[in-house]
Design a protein around this motif. Structure first.
Motif, short mmCIF file in Angstrom:
data_model
loop_
_atom_site.label_atom_id
_atom_site.label_comp_id
_atom_site.label_asym_id
_atom_site.label_seq_id
_atom_site.Cartn_x
_atom_site.Cartn_y
_atom_site.Cartn_z
N PRO A 141 0.83 -1.33 -0.06
CA PRO A 141 0.00 -0.21 -0.01
C PRO A 141 0.85 1.38 0.02
O PRO A 141 0.32 2.29 -0.44
N ASP A 142 1.76 1.36 0.69
CA ASP A 142 2.89 2.49 0.73
C ASP A 142 3.29 2.92 -0.85
O ASP A 142 3.65 3.95 -0.82
N ASN A 143 3.32 1.89 -1.64
CA ASN A 143 3.72 2.31 -3.05
C ASN A 143 2.79 2.28 -4.03
O ASN A 143 3.06 2.40 -5.30
N VAL A 144 1.54 2.49 -3.47
CA VAL A 144 0.39 2.60 -4.45
C VAL A 144 -0.32 4.03 -4.03
O VAL A 144 -0.74 4.22 -2.78
N LEU A 145 0.05 4.96 -4.91
CA LEU A 145 -0.41 6.36 -4.38
C LEU A 145 -1.60 6.66 -5.17
O LEU A 145 -1.98 6.00 -5.97
N LEU A 146 -2.25 7.88 -4.62
CA LEU A 146 -3.68 8.22 -5.07
C LEU A 146 -3.47 9.92 -5.58
O LEU A 146 -3.09 10.67 -4.77
N ASP A 147 -3.91 10.01 -6.73
CA ASP A 147 -3.90 11.24 -7.47
C ASP A 147 -5.21 11.81 -7.09
O ASP A 147 -6.31 11.78 -7.55
N GLY A 148 -5.25 12.90 -6.02
CA GLY A 148 -6.19 13.61 -5.46
C GLY A 148 -7.01 12.79 -4.52
O GLY A 148 -6.71 11.66 -4.06
N VAL A 149 -7.69 13.56 -3.64
CA VAL A 149 -8.69 12.94 -2.75
C VAL A 149 -9.54 11.69 -3.22
O VAL A 149 -10.22 11.93 -4.12
N TRP A 150 -9.53 10.82 -2.48
CA TRP A 150 -10.15 9.48 -2.78
C TRP A 150 -11.59 9.41 -2.21
O TRP A 150 -11.57 9.93 -1.03
N ARG A 151 -12.42 9.14 -2.91
CA ARG A 151 -13.73 8.90 -2.19
C ARG A 151 -14.23 7.37 -2.92
O ARG A 151 -13.92 6.90 -3.95
N PRO A 152 -15.25 6.78 -2.22
CA PRO A 152 -15.96 5.55 -2.50
C PRO A 152 -16.38 5.76 -4.01
O PRO A 152 -16.99 6.50 -4.41
#
Length: 685
Positions: A141-152
């Motif tokens: 999970p540390d190496n899986v980044l999210l582009d912007g605020v995540w939402r369901p």
């Protein structure tokens, strides 16, 4: 660290440090600002104390070369490599939405559909890497980044980072010299025999999915980090309270046998199909890790601790965060093949580690023969005096053969050729600062003593725009008094011939014109040449001599292309220093505005041979094609608050209304934020 860094400090020629946003075993991650545009990016900086280690530098340069070739929406994009003295950094996109680890900390668990889609996008990135022969080796999970605020329900947010410990897929069957990865996410084959390939990445994605669903990894529990790793080989993952088809998919991804796992692309498709059939499955309640685990039926050989070696083992990996929320410091443990786990190896965790392995002994231990009750062996019936005599004679003959071999073998070896592996005795690296056109050049020289030559590898990288045309490389002789070497260029991508001063205007010794090169935007090409060298030239001080020669080559090339006494348009990708935007001092409203792009060479602007004129007539100049890919690399924009109109293709500017002061802005390939001198717009009278 050998020296501290601070906000506002320059990074290379194009960036400025803003704030530190992470750190790891061998480096730091900083938010940086592009000096010319103000754009925010992320930079992974190698610690200064490691910059003098050629092996680490080589791995660092290799990491950038691997990453820059990975172009995929779900992979963090690399922008640049900085190599300047003791300062080394990879510049890449800044991903601001946090990581999968942050997502788990905030939510505990995810709904099945969200977990499946997030993992599927991670597998998309891995599939793209596998297609280019690259494995990640540290999926978590540390190496899986999210582009912007995540939402369901959100999709398209995943950006996989930290391919710093990736290896070439062709080497997947080669045993490594140590464990490298994170114990909670390592595949069984990585632990049992040190092998890691594309199936190990799929296994890591399976652990990621398990954790997103349950809030913990499948083998988390009491014990050391080795204990956790050991369970991957010997234990079955605890069953989750999910539909059978979802658990079946998880079991497939977490199969002990690498051959039983699907490819990354197949796994991504499988998880997407499942997400469509399980849209309303709610998140599981987070639970505690179990204490006991069901054992697999088959035995397994694993790597276990060796206290004698562990005291001197050191971490050796270029594996840091590549974006705001990735990367942790690695540990250091030694292991060897064995049967039982070493009990004292530190606490289990999610940190990336590299662990040297001690090779198992080839000779098994044997028990001493059991002595008879009377203290000596009874004489067997078959051991007659005649047998003893023949045995003694045999011993004498064996002794004669051994003595003869001892006396004869050294002489025979001296006169018999012994095949030896051809190995490079020295390797040197050098990297130029990015040129204004966006071209970066990395040079590697590898000396092979047996062959008597240096293999020179030139890596040309482009930034915002594709670059093409001729490139100059000055290759001086190696050793004092050596003339220009006859370089054998072996790449089909370019045509190599000696530089001709009468054609190019550059009178330089040992210059090579590498024509026909095309470097894609954000990509790279390599050109290889073999340089013959006399053994005496590098006989003593091989490494320092090779370093000095490569630095001399880079300096000679830089001096040639930066010579302000040379006029002409040769080698524009290397020689162009800037672009001037020129307009008339006065424009008339409701008319097309003439705009001229003037190249700026080391000798100054050249108004007689412009890059481009708007409105254009005929084909674009070859210079524009070389440095900006043609007209597609040119864009004009209004610099006077609506007084100008620009055509939809960005190439034609029209004066609309009266304005006392006005400017035209332009982008030409990698030259951004260009602006003309001020001019006025008046009516016709």
């Amino acid at each position: 660290m050998a020296q501290s860094r601070s906000s506002g400090e320059a990074l290379g020629a194009s960036y400025r440090l803003v704030e530190r946003i992470g750190s790891g075993a061998v480096g730091e991650v900083w938010r940086v600002e592009v000096a010319a545009t103000g754009e925010d990016l992320a930079a992974k900086l190698l610690r200064p104390e490691h910059a003098e280690d050629p092996a680490i530098v080589e791995r660092f340069v290799r990491e950038r070369s691997v990453l820059v070739a990975l172009q995929h929406p779900s992979i963090v994009r690399v922008r640049d490599l900085i190599v300047e003295g003791s300062q080394l950094a990879i510049v890449m996109d800044l991903v601001t939405g946090g990581s999968g680890r942050d997502l788990l900390a905030a939510n505990g668990t995810l709904a099945a559909r969200d977990a499946l889609l997030l993992t599927a996008e991670t597998l998309d990135a891995l599939a793209a890497a596998h297609a280019r022969g690259v494995v990640h080796r540290d999926v978590k999970p540390d190496n899986v980044l999210l582009d912007g605020v995540w939402r369901p329900g959100r999709t398209g947010a995943v950006r996989v980072t930290d391919f710093g410990i990736a290896s070439v897929l062709a080497e997947r069957d080669r045993k490594t010299t140590g464990l490298l990865g994170t114990p909670q996410y390592m595949a069984p084959e990585s632990i049992s025999n040190g092998r890691s390939g594309a199936p190990a990445d799929v296994y890591g994605a399976g652990v990621l999915l398990y954790e997103l669903l349950s809030g913990r990894t499948p083998f988390a529990g009491p014990g050391t980090d080795f204990t956790v790793a050991y369970r991957h080989v010997t234990s079955l993952p605890p069953v989750l309270d999910v539909p059978a088809k979802l658990w079946s998919a998880l079991e497939t991804l977490l199969a002990k046998d690498p051959a039983a796992r699907p490819s990354a692309a197949e796994a991504a498709a499988l998880l997407r199909r499942l997400s469509e059939s399980l849209p309303a499955l709610p998140p599981l309640a987070p639970g505690d890790a179990p204490v006991d685990f069901a054992e697999v039926e088959r035995p397994a050989t694993v790597v276990r601790g060796s206290s004698a070696a562990s005291s001197s083992a050191t971490a050796d990996t270029v594996s840091d965060a590549a974006a705001p929320s990735a990367g942790t410091a690695g540990g250091s443990v030694v292991g060897e093949a064995g049967r039982e786990p070493e009990p004292e190896l530190g606490q289990a965790g999610s940190a990336t580690v590299i662990r040297p392995l001690v090779r198992p002994r080839d000779t098994p231990e044997t028990a001493a023969p059991e002595q008879p009750a009377h203290g000596r062996f009874p004489r067997p019936d078959w051991l007659t005096n005649r047998a003893l005599a023949f045995g003694a004679l045999g011993i004498v003959l064996v002794a004669v053969v051994v003595v003869g071999a001892v006396l004869w073998l050294p002489s025979a070896l001296r006169h018999s050729p012994t095949p030896q592996a051809s190995a490079a005795s020295a390797t040197a690296f050098q990297q130029d600062r990015p040129l204004p056109t966006g071209l970066s050049v990395t040079r590697q020289a590898r000396y092979d003593r047996d062959v008597g030559e240096v293999t020179l590898t030139l890596t040309y990288s482009a930034q915002a725009s594709a670059l093409s045309g001729s490139l100059l490389e000055v290759v001086p002789g190696i050793g004092s008094g050596s003339g220009c070497p006859a370089v054998a260029w072996s790449d089909d991508s370019v045509t190599a011939q000696p530089n001709q001063p009468s054609v190019t205007g550059l009178d330089v010794q040992c210059g090579w014109n590498l024509s026909g090169a095309t470097v894609p935007a954000g990509g790279q090409i390599t050109v290889t040449g073999r340089v013959p060298v006399k053994s005496s030239s590098l006989a003593s001080g091989t490494q320092s001599a090779l370093d000095a020669w490569l630095q001399r080559e880079a300096a000679a090339t830089g001096k040639a292309v930066g010579d302000d006494g040379v006029s002409g348009t040769a080698y524009p990708v290397q020689r162009l220093q800037g672009v001037q935007v020129e307009t008339p001092a006065r424009a008339v409203s409701q008319t097309t505005l003439p705009v001229t792009l003037v190249p700026v060479w080391p000798s100054g602007p050249d108004d007689l041979d412009p890059l481009y004129r708007s409105p254009s007539t005929g084909s674009p100049s070859q210079m524009l094609v070389d440095v900006a890919g043609g007209e597609k690399g040119v864009r004009f924009s209004d610099g006077c608050s609506g007084a100008l109109a620009v055509s939809s293709d960005g190439l034609v500017v029209t004066a609309l209304s009266v304005a006392p002061t006005c400017t035209v802005r332009a982008v030409v390939g990698n030259f951004a934020n260009l602006e003309s001198e001020q001019f006025g717009i008046t009516t016709r009278d």
